[in-house]
Design an enzyme around this catalytic site. Sequence first.
Site, PDB file in Angstrom:
ATOM      1  N   SER A 198      -4.143   9.186  -2.359  1.00  0.00           N
ATOM      2  CA  SER A 198      -4.163  10.353  -1.475  1.00  0.00           C
ATOM      3  C   SER A 198      -3.885   9.918  -0.038  1.00  0.00           C
ATOM      4  CB  SER A 198      -5.486  11.096  -1.615  1.00  0.00           C
ATOM      5  OG  SER A 198      -5.400  12.369  -1.020  1.00  0.00           O
ATOM      6  N   ASN A 199      -4.275  10.718   0.916  1.00  0.00           N
ATOM      7  CA  ASN A 199      -4.026  10.413   2.332  1.00  0.00           C
ATOM      8  C   ASN A 199      -5.197  10.908   3.172  1.00  0.00           C
ATOM      9  OD1 ASN A 199      -3.451  13.285   3.197  1.00  0.00           O
ATOM     10  ND2 ASN A 199      -1.940  13.017   1.566  1.00  0.00           N
ATOM     11  N   ARG A 200      -5.114  10.769   4.482  1.00  0.00           N
ATOM     12  CA  ARG A 200      -6.252  11.043   5.359  1.00  0.00           C
ATOM     13  C   ARG A 200      -6.398  12.505   5.787  1.00  0.00           C
ATOM     14  NH1 ARG A 200      -8.602   6.352   6.951  1.00  0.00           N
ATOM     15  NH2 ARG A 200      -7.333   4.445   6.864  1.00  0.00           N
TER      16      ARG A 200
END
Length: 225
Positions: free
Chosen positions: A33-35
């Site tokens: 995923s990402n931030r």
Amino acid sequence: KVMLTGKKDLAQNTVLVTAGGTREPIDPVRYISNRSSGKMGYALAETAAKRGAKVYLVSAPTSLAVPAGVHVINVETAEQMYRAVMELYPGVDVVVKAAAVADYRPRVTAAQKIKKNDAGMVLELEKNTDILMELGKRKKHQLLVGFAAETEDLIKNAREKISKKNLDLLVANDVTRPGAGFGSDTNLVHILYPDGKVEKLPLMDKLALSEVIWDKVIRLKEGKK
Ligand code: CTP
Ligand code: CA
């Protein structure tokens, strides 16, 4: 610019907002995923609903509460977001793609938890569909608003995205700047138009910024900037 409280200037509009960071499963217990926190997209959904729009929020996982009056469609992966967005697209007037969509997914998702071994491992990835690019190709009456998260060459990279994806407006942020982007309650952005015009906005609370974005959308719909 101050929005008058209770002003229903998005009444008669159906808007689609995407939010959050998609999750691409590796195995039953792991994902890529990402931030993204989802705060920008949820702020956009909240303010659009307050201003009278019918709001669909296609949301990747976040820790946020669904704003009042917003129809939420929860998704996890980019592929699921793509399907949900495409189904809603013909019936909406405006799309704002605030979601941070994973560019790649694992080529295979293991059915069982992958066991560690001493040799290390290589994870093979394949590209996800660019949802916004597909929306740009199929655009009819809709107004399309994209986001661009950059760490260098902000304006140059953002200009390429606005033309490549056939957007009407692009909100670009340099996520390396303090107070900008991922996780923060504030954002520091430039707004770009297809004719090359760029507006630099001051550091703003994400709710305040979402009001400004809707102001710009309304002005574009009225055929002026
Ligand atoms: N986007 C999308 N589908 C993807 C990737 C991105 O709809 N598979 C959308 C995002 O929601 C955002 C915009 O495209 O509105 C720009 O995302 P960004 O990651 O900044 O740009 P990319 O085109 O993915 O390019 P890169 O990550 O290489 O900078
Ligand atoms: Ca990307």
